[in-house]
Motif scaffolding. Structure first.
Motif, short mmCIF file in Angstrom:
data_model
loop_
_atom_site.label_atom_id
_atom_site.label_comp_id
_atom_site.label_asym_id
_atom_site.label_seq_id
_atom_site.Cartn_x
_atom_site.Cartn_y
_atom_site.Cartn_z
N HIS A 1 -3.66 9.73 5.05
CA HIS A 1 -3.56 7.89 5.59
C HIS A 1 -2.78 8.14 6.88
N ARG B 1 -1.06 6.74 10.55
CA ARG B 1 -1.86 6.13 10.44
C ARG B 1 -3.47 6.53 11.04
N SER C 1 3.47 -1.47 4.32
CA SER C 1 2.56 0.19 4.06
C SER C 1 4.28 1.09 2.87
N GLU D 1 0.64 -1.33 -0.14
CA GLU D 1 -0.28 0.12 -0.33
C GLU D 1 1.02 1.40 -0.04
N ASP E 1 1.36 4.84 0.68
CA ASP E 1 0.42 5.57 1.62
C ASP E 1 0.50 7.17 1.25
N THR F 1 -7.10 3.64 8.07
CA THR F 1 -6.34 2.81 7.37
C THR F 1 -5.91 1.93 8.11
#
Length: 722
Positions: free
Chosen positions: A658, A669, A691, A652, A654, A673
C-alpha cells in the motif's frame, strides 16, 4: 601480364592474406601492410586496362579480391565499380549469377564514403534487371542468399527481386549449403521487418522444412558435423535463423523446437550478440513450456557464466534485450541466477551507454519479473533517464513503459523525472498512442506523484484526438484513463471536466453498441471485469467532484433492457466479483494479529468497565468484525469496530504493497489506497477511517500491552485505557 593473369594474381594475393577458413587476417599489421602494397602494385598495372574491358568477370574478380583484402584505396575499387556501371550497367546485364552476387557482397563491405564517387543505386538497378532476366535454373543458392542479404544492407532496387531470388532458391534447397539457408531465412526476416516484403507462404514453408530436415538428420552434430555436401549450421547460423523466424512470424513447432534445442546446445560457442539475439527471438516467438525450457536454461546459464567471468563482454543493447526476453518468457523468480546477474551488471554500470529504448525495456523487464527488493536499481535507472533527457530521446512508448515499470515496483521517482516528462509534452501530444496515454496516466496515479495539470491535460487532449479514430482506443484504455483521474482526486476530475465527459460518453456509446449487437446474451463485452470495476470506482468519485454532478448520470444512461442489463448494474456486479476474488486470497498474518489484538482490547475494556462500574454509554468497543463488505467499495474493509454510542470505525491494515517502496517515500500511500480511503471516509464519516501501517505495527514487537495501547490511541479511546 594480360588481364586474365592479373586477375589470377589478385586472387592469389588475396588468399595469401587470408587466415584459415577464408577470413581476412587483421591481427598481423605487417602482413596487412605487405598485402596492400602488393595490391597497390597490381592496381597500377590493372588500371590502364580498365576502359577496354568487355568481360564482367575481369571487373568482378579483382573487385572481390579488393573487398576481401579490405583494399579500398588507390582508386582501383572505385574504377572497377564505375566501369561496371558505365553505359547504364551494360556489363551487369551480361553477368552470371555469381558475378552479380559478388558485386552485392562487395558493396555491403565497402566504406560509406564510396557512395560519393560511385552511383551505387544505378549499379544495383542494373544488377537487379540482369538477375531478373536470368533463367531461374541458372541462379544458384549462393547467389540467392548473397543477393537477399545484400538487399537487407543496400535496399531493394526492384520489389520483384526478393521474390525472384527466393523462387530460385527453393528448387535448389537440397543442394544449398547450411550457410545459404541460414542467410536466406535471416535476410527474408529483415526484409519483412524493414521494408514490408512478404515472402510467399509456400516458399517459406519449403525453406523451413529443409532447415528442420537437416536439424533432424544429426541434431547433435550442429556446429561441428556436416550434412552431406551442405556444410554445417554454426552457432551464428542458429542464432540468425531464430531471429529470422521471429521477424517472419514463423511459429511452426516442427521448426522451432529443433532449432531452439540446437541453439541451446551451441550456447557455449555463441558470440555475445548471438546469445542475446537467440533469447530475444525465443521471447518474440513465445517459446515457453517444457519443449523449450532446456534451450532457454542453457542460454541463460551461459549468459550468467560469462557475466561472472567477463562482465564487460555484453554491450548495453545485449543486456537490455536479454532482460526483455526473460520477462517475456515468463520468468517470475527474481532470485533466478541469470536475472540476478543481469540486474547486477546494469546497476554496476549505472546504465552507462544505454539508449532510451534499452533503458525503458530493462526497467520494464525487471519490474515484470518482480525485482523490487533492490530499489537502488530503479533509482539508478531514474538517474540515467533524467541524464538522457526524456524530452529529447524517449519515444512516447518508452516514456510510458518506464513509468509503468516504476509503478509496478512502487518506486516514486524524484522530482526531476516528472519535470523531464513534463518537458516531453509536445512529443506526447503529437505522437503518443492511446495505450501510452492511458498507461502514463495510471502510473502517475498509482505513484501519487504531484499533480501536473499541463502533463495530464496534454495526455487527455491526445486521447480526445484519438477517440474518433476507429480502433485507436480500446475499452481498457478508456477505463484506465478514467480510473487514473479518479484516483488523482476529485479536484482533478473537476479541472478536466470536459475531457472526462468525452471519455464517459464514449464508454456509454460502446456499451450501447455492444448491447445492440448482443443476442441472447452472446457477444463480447466492450469492457472486461477489471475495466468495469474501475468504472464503478469512477462513478463513486464523480458524485463528489465539484461541478461533476451531471457527469455522474452519464454512465447511468447505459442501456438496461438488453440481455446483460444496465451498464451500472454490470459495473456493480463486476466490482463485487473482483472483491470476492480478492477475498479468496485470504487475510494476511498482519491483519490476523490486529484483529486478535482488537478482540483482546474489547474484552479488557469490558472487564475494566465492570470492575470500575462505569456508567452506561462510557467509551467501549461493542463489536469487532473482520472482512466487512461495504456498499459502493470494491473489496471488504479489513476490520469494522463498533463503539458505544453507535460510532463505527473502519480499520485498514496496510502492508507494504500500500506504500511506496523507496526512500524517502516509504510512508507515502499509493494512489489506489488513497482512493479507497476517500471512499471509506464518505461512508464512515470524517475521522472514522484509520490505518495500521505495517511498520508501526511491527514496532510493537508482539507486545500485547503496547499493541492495545496503540489501538486505543488509534480509535481515540485513550481516556478509557486500562
Amino acid at each position: 601480364m594480360d588481364v586474365a593473369s592479373l586477375c589470377a594474381a589478385f586472387n592469389s594475393a588475396c588468399k595469401l592474406g587470408m587466415a584459415p577458413g577464408q577470413r581476412p587476417r587483421d591481427d598481423d599489421p605487417q602482413r596487412t601492410e605487405l598485402l596492400h602494397r602488393t595490391f597497390a602494385t597490381l592496381a597500377a598495372a590493372y588500371l590502364p586496362r580498365l576502359p577496354g574491358l568487355q568481360d564482367t568477370k575481369f571487373c568482378v574478380v579483382p573487385l572481390w579480391a579488393c573487398a576481401k583484402a579490405g583494399f579500398w584505396g588507390g582508386g582501383l575499387a572505385v574504377a572497377l565499380l564505375q566501369r561496371l556501371g558505365r553505359d547504364g550497367g551494360a556489363l551487369m546485364r551480361q553477368a552470371n549469377d555469381q558475378d552479380h552476387a559478388n558485386v552485392w557482397w562487395c558493396l555491403t563491405s565497402a566504406p560509406p564514403e564510396l557512395s560519393a564517387r560511385v552511383d551505387v543505386a544505378q549499379l544495383l538497378q542494373a544488377s537487379s534487371r540482369g538477375l531478373l532476366l536470368l533463367p531461374p535454373a541458372k541462379v544458384g543458392p549462393q547467389a540467392c542468399s548473397n543477393v537477399l542479404w545484400g538487399c537487407t544492407k543496400l535496399g531493394v532496387p526492384d520489389p520483384d527481386l526478393p521474390h525472384f531470388m527466393t523462387s530460385c532458391l527453393v528448387p535448389a534447397l537440397q543442394e544449398a549449403k547450411c550457410q545459404h539457408l541460414s542467410m536466406a531465412l535471416y535476410a527474408l526476416g529483415e526484409l519483412r521487418e524493414d521494408c514490408g516484403h512478404q515472402p510467399r507462404p509456400q516458399d517459406l514453408q519449403r525453406l523451413a522444412a529443409e532447415v528442420a530436415r537437416r536439424l533432424a538428420l544429426a541434431p547433435q552434430a550442429v556446429g561441428g558435423g556436416h550434412f552431406g555436401g551442405g556444410g554445417t549450421f554454426t552457432p551464428q547460423h542458429l542464432s540468425n535463423m531464430l531471429l529470422g523466424c521471429s521477424k517472419l512470424g514463423l511459429t511452426d513447432p516442427d521448426l522451432l523446437r529443433p532449432l531452439a534445442a540446437a541453439a541451446g546446445r551451441a550456447a557455449g560457442r555463441m558470440i555475445e550478440q548471438a546469445l542475446a539475439n537467440s533469447l530475444y527471438a525465443l521471447a518474440v516467438l513465445d517459446c515457453k513450456g517444457p519443449a523449450y525450457a532446456p534451450a532457454v536454461r542453457c542460454l541463460t546459464m551461459e549468459v550468467q557464466q560469462r557475466l561472472q567471468r567477463l562482465p564487460d563482454v555484453f554491450n548495453p543493447q545485449h543486456l537490455s534485450n536479454m532482460l526483455y526476453a526473460l520477462a517475456e518468457l515468463g520468468f517470475k523468480d527474481p532470485a533466478y541466477a541469470p536475472v540476478v546477474a543481469l540486474a547486477a551488471e546494469c546497476k554496476r554500470r549505472g546504465f552507462a551507454g544505454f539508449n532510451a529504448q534499452g533503458l525503458s525495456n530493462s526497467a520494464w523487464a525487471l519490474a515484470k519479473m518482480g525485482c523490487d527488493s533492490d530499489q537502488a536499481w530503479f533509482e539508478s535507472a531514474v538517474a540515467a533517464a533524467v541524464q538522457l533527457g526524456i524530452a529529447g530521446v524517449f519515444a512516447p512508448q518508452a516514456v510510458a513503459n518506464f513509468w509503468y515499470a516504476l509503478a509496478l515496483v512502487r518506486h516514486r521517482p524524484a522530482t526531476p523525472l516528472l519535470e523531464s516528462t513534463e518537458a516531453a509534452s509536445e512529443v506526447l501530444r503529437t505522437r503518443a498512442n492511446c495505450q501510452d496515454c492511458a498507461s502514463l496516466l495510471c502510473s502517475l496515479a498509482i505513484l501519487g506523484v504531484p499533480y501536473d495539470p499541463r502533463l495530464v491535460g496534454v495526455l487527455l487532449e491526445r486521447l480526445g484526438e484519438l477517440l474518433p479514430r476507429t480502433g485507436e482506443v480500446n475499452g481498457q484504455d478508456l477505463a484506465n484513463s478514467l480510473w487514473a483521474l479518479a484516483a488523482m482526486g476529485p479536484d482533478v476530475l473537476s479541472r478536466h471536466r470536459s475531457s472526462v465527459e468525452g471519455l464517459l460518453r464514449e464508454v456509454v456509446r460502446r456499451w450501447d453498441g455492444a448491447e445492440a449487437l448482443a443476442v441472447g446474451g452472446s457477444g463480447a463485452l466492450p469492457f472486461n471485469i477489471l475495466g468495469l470495476t474501475q468504472l464503478w470506482q469512477v462513478q463513486q468519485e464523480l458524485a463528489h467532484a465539484d461541478g461533476c454532478g451531471e457527469l455522474a448520470g452519464i454512465l447511468a444512461t447505459g442501456k438496461g433492457p438488453g440481455p446483460r442489463g444496465s451498464l451500472l448494474s454490470t459495473m456493480r456486479r463486476a466490482a463485487e466479483e473482483e472483491g470476492a476474488k480478492a477475498d479468496q486470497q485470504g487475510i494476511s498474518a498482519l491483519q490476523r494479529q490486529v484483529v486478535s489484538a482488537l478482540g483482546r482490547l474489547q474484552q479488557r475494556l469490558a472487564s475494566a468497565g465492570q470492575a470500575q462500574r462505569q456508567p452506561a454509554g462510557a467509551p467501549r468497543i461493542v463489536s469487532v468484525s473482520g472482512e466487512q463488505q461495504v456498499e459502493g467499495v470494491v473489496g471488504r474493509v479489513d476490520v469494522v469496530v463498533e463503539l458505544a454510542g453507535g460510532r463505527r470505525v473502519a480499520v485498514e491494515v496496510d502492508g507494504p504493497t500500500h506504500f511506496m517502496a523507496n526512500d524517502p517515500h516509504m510512508r507515502v500511500r499509493d494512489g489506489p489506497t488513497q482512493l479507497r480511503d476517500r471512499q471509506l471516509g464518505r461512508l464512515f464519516g470524517a475521522g472514522n477511517v484509520v490505518s495500521v501501517p505495517h511498520w508501526e505495527w511491527r514496532e510493537m514487537r508482539r507486545d500485547g500491552g503496547r499493541e492495545e495501547g496503540y489501538l486505543l490511541r488509534l480509535l481515540g479511546l485513550e481516556a478509557c485505557g486500562p
